[in-house]
Design a protein around this motif. Sequence first.
Motif, mmCIF file in Angstrom:
data_model
loop_
_atom_site.group_PDB
_atom_site.id
_atom_site.type_symbol
_atom_site.label_atom_id
_atom_site.label_comp_id
_atom_site.label_asym_id
_atom_site.label_seq_id
_atom_site.Cartn_x
_atom_site.Cartn_y
_atom_site.Cartn_z
ATOM 1 N N PHE A 126 1.106 -1.568 0.035
ATOM 2 C CA PHE A 126 0.041 0.113 0.340
ATOM 3 C C PHE A 126 0.934 1.071 0.232
ATOM 4 C CE2 PHE A 126 -2.861 -3.205 1.407
ATOM 5 C CZ PHE A 126 -4.136 -2.295 0.900
ATOM 6 N N LYS A 127 0.556 2.377 -0.936
ATOM 7 C CA LYS A 127 1.429 3.577 -0.718
ATOM 8 C C LYS A 127 0.161 4.507 -0.773
ATOM 9 C CE LYS A 127 5.038 2.938 -3.628
ATOM 10 N NZ LYS A 127 5.129 0.644 -3.210
ATOM 11 N N GLU A 128 1.237 5.721 0.598
ATOM 12 C CA GLU A 128 0.149 6.765 0.334
ATOM 13 C C GLU A 128 0.050 7.235 -0.370
ATOM 14 O OE1 GLU A 128 1.876 9.155 3.864
ATOM 15 O OE2 GLU A 128 0.672 10.791 3.034
ATOM 16 N N THR A 129 -1.136 8.081 -0.992
ATOM 17 C CA THR A 129 -1.585 8.895 -1.852
ATOM 18 C C THR A 129 -1.980 10.126 -0.801
ATOM 19 O OG1 THR A 129 -3.807 8.238 -2.095
ATOM 20 C CG2 THR A 129 -2.170 7.502 -3.050
ATOM 21 N N ARG A 130 -2.270 9.908 0.168
ATOM 22 C CA ARG A 130 -2.945 12.145 0.535
ATOM 23 C C ARG A 130 -3.355 11.308 2.094
ATOM 24 N NH1 ARG A 130 -9.032 11.043 0.322
ATOM 25 N NH2 ARG A 130 -9.312 9.353 -1.004
ATOM 26 N N ARG A 131 -3.151 12.996 2.567
ATOM 27 C CA ARG A 131 -3.597 12.753 4.020
ATOM 28 C C ARG A 131 -4.299 13.888 4.427
ATOM 29 N NH1 ARG A 131 1.891 12.681 7.627
ATOM 30 N NH2 ARG A 131 2.371 10.804 6.410
ATOM 31 N N TYR A 132 -5.153 13.809 4.868
ATOM 32 C CA TYR A 132 -6.350 14.717 5.601
ATOM 33 C C TYR A 132 -6.400 14.949 7.399
ATOM 34 C CZ TYR A 132 -8.539 11.237 4.815
ATOM 35 O OH TYR A 132 -9.558 9.407 4.301
ATOM 36 N N GLU A 133 -7.112 16.381 7.943
ATOM 37 C CA GLU A 133 -7.565 16.260 8.721
ATOM 38 C C GLU A 133 -8.300 15.672 8.919
ATOM 39 O OE1 GLU A 133 -5.956 19.234 11.541
ATOM 40 O OE2 GLU A 133 -3.544 17.371 11.087
ATOM 41 N N ARG A 134 -8.713 15.069 10.182
ATOM 42 C CA ARG A 134 -10.610 14.569 9.973
ATOM 43 C C ARG A 134 -10.923 15.034 12.487
ATOM 44 N NH1 ARG A 134 -13.229 9.588 8.441
ATOM 45 N NH2 ARG A 134 -15.091 9.924 10.802
ATOM 46 N N LEU A 135 -12.159 15.597 12.209
ATOM 47 C CA LEU A 135 -11.991 15.634 13.544
ATOM 48 C C LEU A 135 -12.602 14.094 14.550
ATOM 49 C CD1 LEU A 135 -14.367 19.029 14.144
ATOM 50 C CD2 LEU A 135 -12.232 18.481 14.902
ATOM 51 N N VAL A 136 -11.941 13.606 15.058
ATOM 52 C CA VAL A 136 -11.775 12.518 16.154
ATOM 53 C C VAL A 136 -12.115 13.003 17.491
ATOM 54 C CG1 VAL A 136 -11.105 10.523 16.968
ATOM 55 C CG2 VAL A 136 -10.260 11.185 14.827
ATOM 56 N N ASP A 137 -13.833 12.895 17.470
ATOM 57 C CA ASP A 137 -14.914 13.206 18.949
ATOM 58 C C ASP A 137 -13.625 14.257 18.804
ATOM 59 O OD1 ASP A 137 -16.140 10.477 18.334
ATOM 60 O OD2 ASP A 137 -14.698 9.603 19.807
ATOM 61 N N GLY A 138 -14.335 15.700 17.719
ATOM 62 C CA GLY A 138 -13.887 16.769 18.186
ATOM 63 C C GLY A 138 -12.262 17.542 18.163
ATOM 64 N N VAL A 139 -11.424 15.990 18.515
ATOM 65 C CA VAL A 139 -9.800 16.463 18.287
ATOM 66 C C VAL A 139 -9.283 16.110 17.112
ATOM 67 C CG1 VAL A 139 -7.918 16.159 19.209
ATOM 68 C CG2 VAL A 139 -9.824 15.647 20.810
ATOM 69 N N PRO A 140 -8.458 17.530 16.097
ATOM 70 C CA PRO A 140 -8.362 16.914 14.595
ATOM 71 C C PRO A 140 -7.110 16.307 15.011
ATOM 72 C CG PRO A 140 -7.870 19.487 15.811
ATOM 73 C CD PRO A 140 -8.758 18.675 16.516
ATOM 74 N N LYS A 141 -7.134 14.997 13.781
ATOM 75 C CA LYS A 141 -6.613 14.522 13.489
ATOM 76 C C LYS A 141 -6.056 14.270 12.187
ATOM 77 C CE LYS A 141 -6.379 11.266 18.062
ATOM 78 N NZ LYS A 141 -6.493 10.813 18.395
ATOM 79 N N THR A 142 -4.513 13.778 11.391
ATOM 80 C CA THR A 142 -4.076 13.620 10.617
ATOM 81 C C THR A 142 -4.356 12.115 10.233
ATOM 82 O OG1 THR A 142 -2.433 15.135 10.583
ATOM 83 C CG2 THR A 142 -2.293 13.654 8.754
ATOM 84 N N VAL A 143 -5.111 12.107 8.920
ATOM 85 C CA VAL A 143 -5.426 10.845 8.338
ATOM 86 C C VAL A 143 -4.817 10.427 7.468
ATOM 87 C CG1 VAL A 143 -7.525 8.974 8.010
ATOM 88 C CG2 VAL A 143 -8.241 10.586 9.433
ATOM 89 N N VAL A 144 -4.191 9.282 7.198
ATOM 90 C CA VAL A 144 -3.213 8.385 5.949
ATOM 91 C C VAL A 144 -4.465 7.366 5.362
ATOM 92 C CG1 VAL A 144 -0.707 8.066 5.152
ATOM 93 C CG2 VAL A 144 -1.006 9.255 7.183
ATOM 94 N N TRP A 145 -4.148 8.501 3.672
ATOM 95 C CA TRP A 145 -5.113 6.863 3.008
ATOM 96 C C TRP A 145 -3.975 6.270 2.514
ATOM 97 C CZ3 TRP A 145 -10.237 5.439 2.075
ATOM 98 C CH2 TRP A 145 -10.055 4.571 0.804
ATOM 99 N N THR A 146 -3.959 5.006 2.294
ATOM 100 C CA THR A 146 -3.072 4.410 1.838
ATOM 101 C C THR A 146 -3.685 3.818 1.093
ATOM 102 O OG1 THR A 146 -3.379 2.815 3.486
ATOM 103 C CG2 THR A 146 -0.981 4.140 3.265
ATOM 104 N N GLU A 147 -3.088 3.215 -0.550
ATOM 105 C CA GLU A 147 -3.948 2.563 -1.405
ATOM 106 C C GLU A 147 -3.078 1.690 -2.279
ATOM 107 O OE1 GLU A 147 -6.685 5.115 -3.427
ATOM 108 O OE2 GLU A 147 -5.687 5.252 -5.554
ATOM 109 N N ARG A 148 -3.857 0.724 -2.852
ATOM 110 C CA ARG A 148 -2.488 -0.215 -3.527
ATOM 111 C C ARG A 148 -3.603 -0.858 -4.833
ATOM 112 N NH1 ARG A 148 -0.584 -6.084 -2.431
ATOM 113 N NH2 ARG A 148 -1.585 -6.290 -4.092
ATOM 114 N N GLY A 149 -3.335 -1.002 -6.322
ATOM 115 C CA GLY A 149 -3.828 -1.496 -6.947
ATOM 116 C C GLY A 149 -3.967 -3.716 -7.090
ATOM 117 N N LYS A 150 -4.443 -4.068 -8.114
ATOM 118 C CA LYS A 150 -4.169 -5.526 -7.646
ATOM 119 C C LYS A 150 -2.990 -6.320 -7.857
ATOM 120 C CE LYS A 150 -7.386 -8.833 -10.367
ATOM 121 N NZ LYS A 150 -8.434 -9.560 -10.688
#
Length: 150
Positions: A126-150
């Motif tokens: 899996f490779k990181e393709t983007r990262r973004y902030e998400r509120l996790v129960d009111g606290v901003p946290k960085t989420v890493v999106w990882t994906e891969r192909g077949k």
Amino acid sequence: MLRPATYAERDLILPWRNHPSVRAVSLTTHEIKPEEHAAWWEKRWQNVLIYEDDRGVPCGVVIFDGNTWSFYLDTEGLGDRQLAAWMRLEKEAVDYAFGTLGLETLGGETLEENKQVLALHRRFGFKETRRYERLVDGVPKTVVWTERGK
Ligand SMILES: CC(C)(COP(=O)(O)OP(=O)(O)OC[C@H]1O[C@@H](n2cnc3c(N)ncnc32)[C@H](O)[C@@H]1OP(=O)(O)O)[C@@H](O)C(=O)NCCC(=O)NCCS
């Protein structure tokens, strides 16, 4: 082995999801009450797969939602077998996605602070393709999106 959950497995998995170590890396961290879980199960149980270890003991959950996946383990029950189970589960989930489900790509959200799972994903291609902030129960946290192909 990864297999579809049965309807009756509803109550088996709630303590796994509510374990503090799973809640700590989740995108909603409150303790999920049985009523909330039951309502969710009614809608989603057919997206849930159960991971069984080589003794045939159910000890993990994989949820596929389109091209997105998420997973957690029975942390308590696995004890020091957790790392091995993580690797087996991830391998089987990838095979299931590209084999049984016929997906072309697979991606998932992981908290940036969840270094162990990010390392595991890298190991499985899996490779990181983007990262973004998400509120996790009111606290901003960085989420890493990882994906891969077949
Ligand atoms: C841990 C992880 C599964 C939690 O993700 P999550 O978004 O909190 O939970 P899910 O993806 O299972 O659920 C998606 C939605 O269903 C809800 N949901 C999930 N399980 C539920 C349950 N048992 N009862 C009620 N609602 C539930 C969630 O609240 C969420 O709702 P939202 O979209 O409105 O926020 C996810 O962050 C992940 O896969 N991380 C990487 C792998 C990892 O770290 N696993 C744990 C290591 S053991």
